[in-house]
Design an enzyme around this catalytic site. Structure first.
Site, short mmCIF file in Angstrom:
data_model
loop_
_atom_site.label_atom_id
_atom_site.label_comp_id
_atom_site.label_asym_id
_atom_site.label_seq_id
_atom_site.Cartn_x
_atom_site.Cartn_y
_atom_site.Cartn_z
N HIS A 82 0.83 -1.21 0.00
CA HIS A 82 0.00 0.00 0.00
C HIS A 82 0.86 1.26 0.00
CE1 HIS A 82 -3.18 2.82 1.06
NE2 HIS A 82 -4.07 1.85 0.91
N GLY A 163 4.43 21.00 12.83
CA GLY A 163 5.64 20.23 13.10
C GLY A 163 6.83 20.69 12.29
N PRO A 164 7.97 20.04 12.48
CA PRO A 164 9.21 20.46 11.82
C PRO A 164 9.20 20.16 10.33
CG PRO A 164 9.54 18.39 12.99
CD PRO A 164 8.17 18.87 13.36
N ALA A 165 9.79 21.07 9.56
CA ALA A 165 9.91 20.88 8.12
C ALA A 165 11.20 20.12 7.84
CB ALA A 165 9.89 22.22 7.39
N PHE A 167 13.00 15.91 7.72
CA PHE A 167 12.74 14.48 7.61
C PHE A 167 13.04 13.79 8.94
CE2 PHE A 167 14.26 10.22 5.90
CZ PHE A 167 12.98 9.74 5.71
N PRO A 169 13.38 10.18 10.03
CA PRO A 169 13.46 8.86 9.38
C PRO A 169 12.59 7.78 10.01
CG PRO A 169 15.64 9.83 9.58
CD PRO A 169 14.72 10.70 10.36
N SER A 170 12.48 7.77 11.32
CA SER A 170 11.72 6.70 11.96
C SER A 170 10.21 6.86 11.79
CB SER A 170 12.05 6.63 13.45
OG SER A 170 11.69 7.84 14.09
N GLY A 172 8.59 9.51 9.33
CA GLY A 172 8.09 9.99 8.04
C GLY A 172 7.18 11.17 8.25
#
Length: 539
Positions: A82, A163-165, A167, A169-170, A172
């Site tokens: 998906h 929220g923060p702009a 990445f 990683p854990s 997304g």
């Protein structure tokens, strides 16, 4: 009216039972939240949760679930069929009861802001909550999926709403918003994922691109293979089931599958479904097959069978139809009594239930007997030539008998507003005026309730005459009793209209209501006599 909102968060975990259950438990433990469905998929590696609650509660439930996901899901190792871009991939809020879409937009924004601040992860608003048109559609927000998210967050056009702009990683990113009731629906194909995908491209609104759109509006879809089912599926989201209903999608899949010489083996609904969508399917098959089905439970059963909703897992209506899940027992203490209990209550040293409730019961019994005789005529071999006539006669009597039942309790409750006015203070001129207004309003309510009983009963006469004329002659006495009961019920309701009219000061209201009530009373006498005369002529 109690406000109920549905929340359907999708998490990027469908294989780890401990994580799936931990998220479910976080929702269950949230006060005023009711977890309706947990639908994990190993192939998709995704679990869809469905829960309902008050506007405040669903925000808390979604936050509780997100906290668990933050600890237990790591997107760096996630793979699945998906599309996805976050641990909590999407979290929509849907109005169910007593809630507007605007309220759900506010709920989504509140959730997104709080979750982003607490978890320090990016959140995007989509659908009705989107701040920009280019962010309304979920596939556009999720384009590039998790693997392309880092680059996308560097683009100022795709700065998150909360929220923060940057990445994470854990995690997304997560999309949250407000939308209409979306139905996640899969049709099972005894073929390959490629064949299923070809069918999906033919049907989904986007089709194969701008130059080759699909046939069905408000449909998103794709094809995939589900290992645990050992079959392929055309998997779709019906964004507006009133535009493209379930049965339309199913029948279109069957057409395309036939063109490909591929078998269709039923379908499944992921999560829950509105009753209206199931009944729309039932009415389609009733008309298509020239069936005669009146009871809701039988209509539901027909839709389940025709759509093959039991094909990969049992479809239990009480667990899958949202209207049944959130339904509260009707506030009908009198109508819910056993016959003996009702009679004893009437006979007790109490003014309620009184003549108005008994009148509603009599009218319901009268129409019920007419309905019964019609049903005892329909489908009988020697009366087969009357089946078309019975199809016309039975539905109004069947429906009216059900609509009259709530009037039993409504009559007993009719004086509540008047009694509230009676207890109001009357020390000053202003208080006396307010008290008088309240009491007058209450009296009008007390009149409109028995008037409604009369109106419902009045609608039954033509069908009663027809059932007398064409019904099974062995049931003659049942129609006779039914006609007399209906006439008496209307007469009793009329007396309740009259007795409360004396205190009404609004002469225009009085004149209008009395004219209507007297007309119905006169019609009841004539129609009852007509029914009895028809029966006597038949012998």
């Amino acid at each position: 009216m109690k406000k109920i909102v549905e929340c359907v968060p999708n998490f990027s975990e469908g294989r780890n039972p401990e994580t799936i259950e931990a998220i479910a438990q976080a929702i269950r433990e949230t006060p005023d939240c009711r977890l309706l469905d947990v639908d994990p998929g190993a192939s998709t590696n995704r679990t869809v949760y469905t829960f309902v609650g008050s506007p405040e509660a669903v925000v808390e439930g979604a936050l509780a679930a997100a906290r668990v996901a933050r600890k237990r899901i790591d997107m760096r190792s996630h793979k699945g069929e998906h599309p996805r871009f976050g641990a909590m991939d999407v979290c929509p809020f849907i109005p169910v009861v007593g809630v507007t879409m605007e309220e759900c937009v506010a709920i989504a924004k509140d959730f997104g802001r709080r979750a982003a601040e607490e978890l320090q992860v990016p959140f995007f608003l989509y659908e009705e909550a989107a701040g920009h048109d280019y962010r309304r559609k979920l596939p556009d927000v999720r384009a590039g999926e998790y693997e392309g998210l880092a680059a996308r967050l560097d683009d100022p056009r795709w700065s998150p709403d909360f929220g923060p702009a940057e990445f994470v990683p854990s995690w997304g990113a997560t999309a949250t918003g407000a939308r209409k009731f979306l139905i996640a629906y899969n049709v099972n194909i005894l073929g390959t994922s490629n064949q299923a995908h070809r069918i999906a491209l033919n049907l989904r609104e986007a089709g194969r691109g701008e130059d080759e759109p699909g046939r069905l509006k408000d449909v998103k879809g794709m094809g995939w293979y589900v290992d645990e089912y050992n079959l392929a599926q055309v998997t779709v989201n019906l964004n507006d089931y009133t535009v493209t209903p379930i049965h339309v999608l199913y029948e279109e899949v069957k057409k395309d599958a036939a063109d490909l010489n591929v078998g269709v083996a039923g379908s499944e609904i992921v999560g829950v479904v509105p009753l209206e969508a199931i009944l729309m399917a039932a009415e389609y098959y009733i008309e298509k097959e020239n069936l005669f089905i009146l009871d809701e439970d039988q209509k539901v059963r027909l839709a389940v069978e025709r759509l093959g909703l039991n094909s990969v897992a049992p479809f239990h209506p009480e667990e899958k139809i949202v209207d049944y899940i959130v339904a509260e027992p009707p506030d009908e203490p009198l109508a819910s009594l056993p016959v003996r209990g009702f009679i004893e209550e009437v006979a007790s040293r109490s003014s309620a239930p009184g003549g108005g409730s008994v009148s509603a019961l009599l009218a319901a019994l009268g129409t019920g007997l007419g309905s019964m005789v019609g049903k005892l005529t329909f489908g009988v071999r020697k009366f087969e030539d009357l089946d078309a006539k019975m199809r016309e006669i039975i539905p109004p009597l069947h429906t009216l008998s059900k609509e009259l039942i709530p009037m039993i309790d409504a009559d007993t409750n009719a004086f509540t507003e008047y009694m509230e006015g009676l207890r109001m203070p009357r020390d000053t001129e202003e208080q006396r005026a307010d008290r008088s207004t309240k009491m007058q309003t209450g009296l009008k309510t007390a009149i409109r309730v028995p008037l409604k009983t009369m109106q419902l009963g009045d609608e039954a006469w033509e069908a009663m005459c027809e059932v007398a004329r064409y019904g099974n002659p062995a049931s003659k006495s049942d129609v006779q009793v039914g006609a007399r009961a209906l006439e008496t019920g209307i007469w009793g309701a009329y007396q309740n209209v009259l007795i409360n009219m004396g205190g009404i000061r609004d002469e225009a209201f009085k004149k209008e209501i009395l004219a209507e009530a007297e007309g119905m009373m006169d019609r009841a006498k004539k129609k009852c006599a007509e029914v009895l005369a028809i029966l006597d002529e038949r012998g």
